[in-house]
Design a protein around this motif. Structure first.
Motif, mmCIF file in Angstrom:
data_model
loop_
_atom_site.group_PDB
_atom_site.id
_atom_site.type_symbol
_atom_site.label_atom_id
_atom_site.label_comp_id
_atom_site.label_asym_id
_atom_site.label_seq_id
_atom_site.Cartn_x
_atom_site.Cartn_y
_atom_site.Cartn_z
ATOM 1 N N ARG A 109 -7.737 1.988 -7.219
ATOM 2 C CA ARG A 109 -8.666 1.404 -8.191
ATOM 3 C C ARG A 109 -8.049 0.154 -8.821
ATOM 4 N NH1 ARG A 109 -8.803 6.961 -9.603
ATOM 5 N NH2 ARG A 109 -10.686 8.000 -8.847
ATOM 6 N N PRO A 110 -7.615 -0.779 -7.991
ATOM 7 C CA PRO A 110 -6.875 -1.932 -8.528
ATOM 8 C C PRO A 110 -7.795 -2.914 -9.253
ATOM 9 C CG PRO A 110 -7.255 -2.221 -6.194
ATOM 10 C CD PRO A 110 -7.779 -0.853 -6.532
ATOM 11 N N ARG A 111 -7.244 -3.578 -10.246
ATOM 12 C CA ARG A 111 -7.979 -4.629 -10.958
ATOM 13 C C ARG A 111 -8.022 -5.913 -10.147
ATOM 14 N NH1 ARG A 111 -5.364 -3.968 -17.051
ATOM 15 N NH2 ARG A 111 -6.004 -1.784 -17.389
ATOM 16 N N VAL A 112 -7.036 -6.097 -9.277
ATOM 17 C CA VAL A 112 -6.973 -7.314 -8.470
ATOM 18 C C VAL A 112 -7.783 -7.109 -7.194
ATOM 19 C CG1 VAL A 112 -5.457 -8.935 -7.286
ATOM 20 C CG2 VAL A 112 -4.678 -7.783 -9.381
ATOM 21 N N PRO A 113 -8.813 -7.920 -6.964
ATOM 22 C CA PRO A 113 -9.623 -7.760 -5.749
ATOM 23 C C PRO A 113 -8.767 -7.903 -4.488
ATOM 24 C CG PRO A 113 -10.707 -9.220 -7.322
ATOM 25 C CD PRO A 113 -9.328 -8.988 -7.840
ATOM 26 N N GLY A 114 -8.990 -7.047 -3.545
ATOM 27 C CA GLY A 114 -8.279 -7.129 -2.278
ATOM 28 C C GLY A 114 -6.930 -6.462 -2.260
ATOM 29 N N LEU A 115 -6.471 -5.943 -3.419
ATOM 30 C CA LEU A 115 -5.144 -5.345 -3.453
ATOM 31 C C LEU A 115 -5.081 -4.088 -2.587
ATOM 32 C CD1 LEU A 115 -2.290 -5.393 -4.520
ATOM 33 C CD2 LEU A 115 -3.078 -4.193 -6.577
ATOM 34 N N ALA A 116 -6.170 -3.325 -2.579
ATOM 35 C CA ALA A 116 -6.187 -2.118 -1.750
ATOM 36 C C ALA A 116 -6.014 -2.468 -0.277
ATOM 37 C CB ALA A 116 -7.480 -1.342 -1.967
ATOM 38 N N LEU A 117 -6.615 -3.572 0.156
ATOM 39 C CA LEU A 117 -6.471 -3.993 1.550
ATOM 40 C C LEU A 117 -5.025 -4.364 1.858
ATOM 41 C CD1 LEU A 117 -9.682 -6.175 2.066
ATOM 42 C CD2 LEU A 117 -9.201 -3.894 2.993
ATOM 43 N N VAL A 118 -4.362 -5.013 0.901
ATOM 44 C CA VAL A 118 -2.954 -5.368 1.097
ATOM 45 C C VAL A 118 -2.110 -4.104 1.224
ATOM 46 C CG1 VAL A 118 -0.943 -6.479 0.053
ATOM 47 C CG2 VAL A 118 -3.194 -7.566 -0.112
ATOM 48 N N ILE A 119 -2.359 -3.120 0.369
ATOM 49 C CA ILE A 119 -1.601 -1.879 0.422
ATOM 50 C C ILE A 119 -1.845 -1.165 1.748
ATOM 51 C CG2 ILE A 119 -1.290 0.384 -0.644
ATOM 52 C CD1 ILE A 119 -1.995 -0.891 -3.312
ATOM 53 N N LYS A 120 -3.086 -1.179 2.214
ATOM 54 C CA LYS A 120 -3.390 -0.549 3.499
ATOM 55 C C LYS A 120 -2.648 -1.243 4.635
ATOM 56 C CE LYS A 120 -7.967 1.192 2.218
ATOM 57 N NZ LYS A 120 -9.428 1.105 2.421
ATOM 58 N N ALA A 121 -2.561 -2.585 4.569
ATOM 59 C CA ALA A 121 -1.836 -3.320 5.604
ATOM 60 C C ALA A 121 -0.350 -2.973 5.579
ATOM 61 C CB ALA A 121 -2.040 -4.825 5.408
ATOM 62 N N VAL A 122 0.215 -2.868 4.383
ATOM 63 C CA VAL A 122 1.624 -2.499 4.253
ATOM 64 C C VAL A 122 1.862 -1.094 4.804
ATOM 65 C CG1 VAL A 122 3.455 -1.976 2.590
ATOM 66 C CG2 VAL A 122 2.048 -4.035 2.306
ATOM 67 N N ARG A 123 0.976 -0.168 4.440
ATOM 68 C CA ARG A 123 1.109 1.199 4.908
ATOM 69 C C ARG A 123 0.959 1.285 6.421
ATOM 70 N NH1 ARG A 123 3.914 5.187 3.806
ATOM 71 N NH2 ARG A 123 3.484 4.756 1.607
ATOM 72 N N ALA A 124 0.014 0.532 6.987
ATOM 73 C CA ALA A 124 -0.202 0.557 8.434
ATOM 74 C C ALA A 124 1.030 0.066 9.175
ATOM 75 C CB ALA A 124 -1.421 -0.294 8.794
ATOM 76 N N SER A 125 1.611 -1.045 8.715
ATOM 77 C CA SER A 125 2.794 -1.572 9.386
ATOM 78 C C SER A 125 3.960 -0.606 9.271
ATOM 79 C CB SER A 125 3.169 -2.941 8.799
ATOM 80 O OG SER A 125 3.491 -2.826 7.425
ATOM 81 N N SER A 126 4.060 0.062 8.123
ATOM 82 C CA SER A 126 5.136 1.029 7.915
ATOM 83 C C SER A 126 4.986 2.224 8.851
ATOM 84 C CB SER A 126 5.129 1.499 6.459
ATOM 85 O OG SER A 126 6.039 2.555 6.274
ATOM 86 N N GLU A 127 3.788 2.788 8.945
ATOM 87 C CA GLU A 127 3.581 3.968 9.778
ATOM 88 C C GLU A 127 3.728 3.645 11.259
ATOM 89 O OE1 GLU A 127 3.048 7.224 8.536
ATOM 90 O OE2 GLU A 127 3.777 6.072 6.809
#
Length: 321
Positions: free
Chosen positions: A292-310
């Motif tokens: 529930r981030p206040r910054v638009p698009g932050l969830a997408l960034v986190i998903k990209a980080v998580r995807a690369s990590s996994e």
């Protein structure tokens, strides 16, 4: 195998036995007073219901700790786990074992190991329902003030439970996670986990850190709190421990960190997830649910980080074989 004097037939109920389909206490049509299966007590119905919220919490607050082990088809490892608890320096505990439809019932391996006579061990057998359902079953029948999770292929150190109880008493914590020892073959190393000043900081670390900042095995949680949170999410096929921790953190629960290794984790081929890619979809659900981030698009960034990590961890595991 001879059953001896122990009333353990209830632990062998299957979905073909009508007693295995008894409703939960509190559910419509229920007339069952207690769904537990005692190893030395009278024969009672097995637990067969996936929803924690339908039952009333057990009112007894004894013993201090219920060590809860969910297992399927790991008989030798299960015996080792149980013996690590029994041989410890702390004695105000019970062990709740939930056999989630093992091919060879856990009762047989406990009998062969001479453990059925120990009244501190309580065994429930249910048809295969998944890890969340098995852990929720353990939560239903546990009687301790605290639930301490132990994976069936892990062990407690000799003073592990004693350290946990001392920490709980000294700090008044309602949720504790601990450091642990990682064993690979003949080598061992201590894994030190981070501490966090707030629940929110830990939540973001869980979502973004390549390696989880907690280990579920060894966690101790006040039973009433775990019941209030609703137990484990049985709609998720994997990452159920991650979801539970995120739900607690989002609710403002701030787990305390015991910076001593109290669990020995055996890293072996079976413990390395082969479902990292499949788990990404679950991670994406959790990120969407708990950021529930206040910054638009932050969830997408986190998903990209998580995807690369996994994906990176999956490649390392694959190349390592």
């Amino acid at each position: 195998m001879s059953e001896g004097p122990f009333a353990v037939r209830a632990a062998q109920l299957t979905d073909r036995d009508p007693r295995a389909l008894q409703p939960l206490p509190g559910a419509p049509g229920s007339n069952v007073d207690a769904p537990t299966v005692g190893l030395t007590g009278p024969v009672r119905p097995a637990v067969d219901a996936p929803t924690v919220g339908l039952t009333e919490p057990v009112r007894r607050v004894t013993p201090a700790i219920s060590v809860c082990i969910a297992v399927r088809d790991r008989p030798e490892l299960l015996v080792t786990s149980i013996r690590s608890v029994l041989s410890g320096t702390f004695d105000d505990f019970e062990i709740v074992v939930v056999d989630d439809g093992s091919t060879v019932p856990a009762q047989e391996c406990l009998a062969a190991a001479g453990l059925l006579a120990d009244q501190r061990i309580r065994l429930v057998r249910q048809k295969p329902s998944g890890i969340s359902a098995a852990r929720n079953t353990a939560l239903r029948v546990a009687r301790g003030r605290y639930i301490t999770v132990l994976d069936s292929d892990d062990e407690f150190t000799e003073d592990g439970l004693a350290r946990i109880q001392e920490f709980l008493t000294r700090t008044g914590a309602v949720w504790v996670y601990t450091d642990y020892e990682e064993l690979v073959g003949n080598s061992a190393r201590s894994i030190s986990l981070p501490s966090y000043p707030t629940a929110r900081r830990m939540l973001w670390s869980v979502l973004t850190r390549p390696r989880l900042p907690f280990k579920h095995s060894g966690m101790s949680i006040e039973r009433e709190l775990l019941l209030r949170l609703g137990g484990y999410d049985e709609k998720l096929p994997i990452k159920v421990d991650v979801e539970l921790v995120l739900r607690a953190l989002a609710d403002g629960v701030h787990p305390a960190h015991l910076d001593r290794p109290v669990v020995r984790f055996h890293r072996h081929e079976g413990s390395i997830s082969r479902r990292r890619i499949a788990g990404l979809s679950v991670w994406f659900q959790l990120i969407s649910r708990y950021t529930r981030p206040r910054v638009p698009g932050l969830a997408l960034v986190i998903k990209a980080v998580r995807a690369s990590s996994e994906i990176g961890k999956w490649l390392v595991s694959a190349l390592g074989r």
